[in-house]
Design a protein around this motif. Structure first.
Motif, mmCIF file in Angstrom:
data_model
loop_
_atom_site.group_PDB
_atom_site.id
_atom_site.type_symbol
_atom_site.label_atom_id
_atom_site.label_comp_id
_atom_site.label_asym_id
_atom_site.label_seq_id
_atom_site.Cartn_x
_atom_site.Cartn_y
_atom_site.Cartn_z
ATOM 1 N N UNK A 58 37.691 46.972 32.513
ATOM 2 C CA UNK A 58 37.890 46.253 31.052
ATOM 3 C C UNK A 58 37.068 45.332 30.531
ATOM 4 N N UNK A 59 37.576 44.255 29.992
ATOM 5 C CA UNK A 59 37.081 43.185 29.677
ATOM 6 C C UNK A 59 37.437 41.903 30.554
ATOM 7 N N UNK A 77 42.222 40.175 38.091
ATOM 8 C CA UNK A 77 42.178 41.682 38.121
ATOM 9 C C UNK A 77 40.813 42.561 38.566
ATOM 10 N N UNK A 78 39.758 41.800 37.710
ATOM 11 C CA UNK A 78 38.526 42.611 38.088
ATOM 12 C C UNK A 78 38.032 42.190 39.400
ATOM 13 N N UNK A 126 44.490 35.178 45.261
ATOM 14 C CA UNK A 126 45.166 35.529 44.006
ATOM 15 C C UNK A 126 46.576 35.282 43.921
ATOM 16 N N UNK A 127 47.182 35.688 45.052
ATOM 17 C CA UNK A 127 48.819 35.846 45.348
ATOM 18 C C UNK A 127 49.196 34.150 45.512
ATOM 19 N N UNK A 128 48.435 33.149 45.907
ATOM 20 C CA UNK A 128 48.366 31.936 46.483
ATOM 21 C C UNK A 128 48.308 31.002 45.282
ATOM 22 N N UNK A 129 47.486 31.402 44.252
ATOM 23 C CA UNK A 129 47.031 30.521 43.066
ATOM 24 C C UNK A 129 48.176 30.646 41.960
ATOM 25 N N UNK A 170 48.515 41.950 40.441
ATOM 26 C CA UNK A 170 49.457 42.960 40.071
ATOM 27 C C UNK A 170 48.688 44.202 39.119
ATOM 28 N N UNK A 171 48.000 43.633 38.082
ATOM 29 C CA UNK A 171 47.223 44.542 37.348
ATOM 30 C C UNK A 171 46.350 45.450 37.990
#
Length: 278
Positions: free
Chosen positions: A168-169, A215-216, A237-240, A249-250
């Motif tokens: 994506x972007x 996500x990227x 990521x889950x801990x941030x 999740x995305x």
């Protein structure tokens, strides 16, 4: 040297901003319209009749640049978004550097944020890259770049597959940079080149970008990195923050296509990533 370059600009539903930046571009320009609904194509042609506009039937985000590169006939392609433009003279200078150094696939410019000309913090990240590279090639060796402020060599870009459509972007440059390095190409940051970036103010822009980057990062890991590295990226990521967790999740939504395109990078590139500290 601008006759060797085509500037590819991607846009979606930001016709007012595009009309402000479009006349600033030098040389050949291709606008790739990501299925806008605000009359972007007609307005762009009315403002700059010499520009080529490609209208896509659907929004493909950052991968729209690939279509612009395919349509270009010049050996080098510079990227801009509808809120960025290359400083006068920088485009020609970048093309000269690329022409003189045939191992270069990506040349990243310094970015200043308008209004005011503030240094983008990413400049410091690129300028302090600890990667080693040939002294015969100008600039600082890098393994990532900002798409709206980079010039690429057209043929290796297309051979590497361009910007991966799953990204994506936001962070869409990462897999392309890795894949070019894996093929033996040089990527450099050259601070004498200058790009202006004038993003539209938005109260939620920071959160949206954080989500997109996480996500990227996860998707890029699934596509190219060993499983332990993917796990660390996900756990971090889950801990941030909330946007970081939302980004994980995305990425999960795109798990199937990412696994289908999985191809682990060669050891040399994996070592470069570790030198950079992920």
């Amino acid at each position: 040297m601008t006759d060797l370059v085509t500037t590819v600009v991607i846009t979606r539903d930001r016709v007012d901003q595009l009309l402000q930046t479009l006349p600033r571009h030098e040389g050949r320009v291709i606008v790739v319209d990501n299925a806008s609904s605000d009359g972007t194509a007609a307005a762009a042609l009315a403002r700059c009749p010499g520009v080529r506009v490609i209208v896509l039937p659907r929004n493909v985000a950052g991968a729209a640049r690939n279509i612009g590169v395919e349509a270009a006939t010049t050996p080098f392609v510079a990227f801009s978004d509808d809120d960025s433009w290359w400083d006068p003279g920088s485009l020609a200078r970048a093309a000269e550097i690329m022409a003189d150094h045939p191992s270069l696939a990506v040349l990243a410019a310094r970015v200043v944020v308008e209004p005011g000309g503030r240094e983008d913090p990413f400049n410091e990240v690129l300028a302090t890259s600890p990667l080693a590279g040939s002294p015969d090639v100008p600039g600082r060796p890098i393994l990532g770049f900002m798409a709206c402020a980079a010039m690429v060599r057209r043929e290796p870009f297309l051979e590497a597959g361009g910007f991966h459509p799953l990204l994506g972007v936001g962070g869409e440059e990462q897999v392309l940079a890795w894949d070019l390095a894996a093929r033996g190409w040089d990527l450099r940051y050259e601070p004498s080149l200058l790009v202006h970036h004038e993003p539209r103010p938005s109260g939620t822009r920071g959160d949206r970008r954080t989500k997109a980057l996480r996500r990227s990062a996860v998707i890029a890991g699934l596509l190219r990195r060993p499983w332990p590295d993917v796990g660390r990226t996900v756990l971090h990521g889950l801990g941030a923050s909330g946007p970081d967790r939302a980004g994980v999740g995305a990425a999960v939504v795109r798990l199937g296509p990412a696994l289908a395109g999985r191809r682990v990078l060669p050891r040399a590139v994996r070592e470069q990533i570790r030198v950079l500290g992920d």
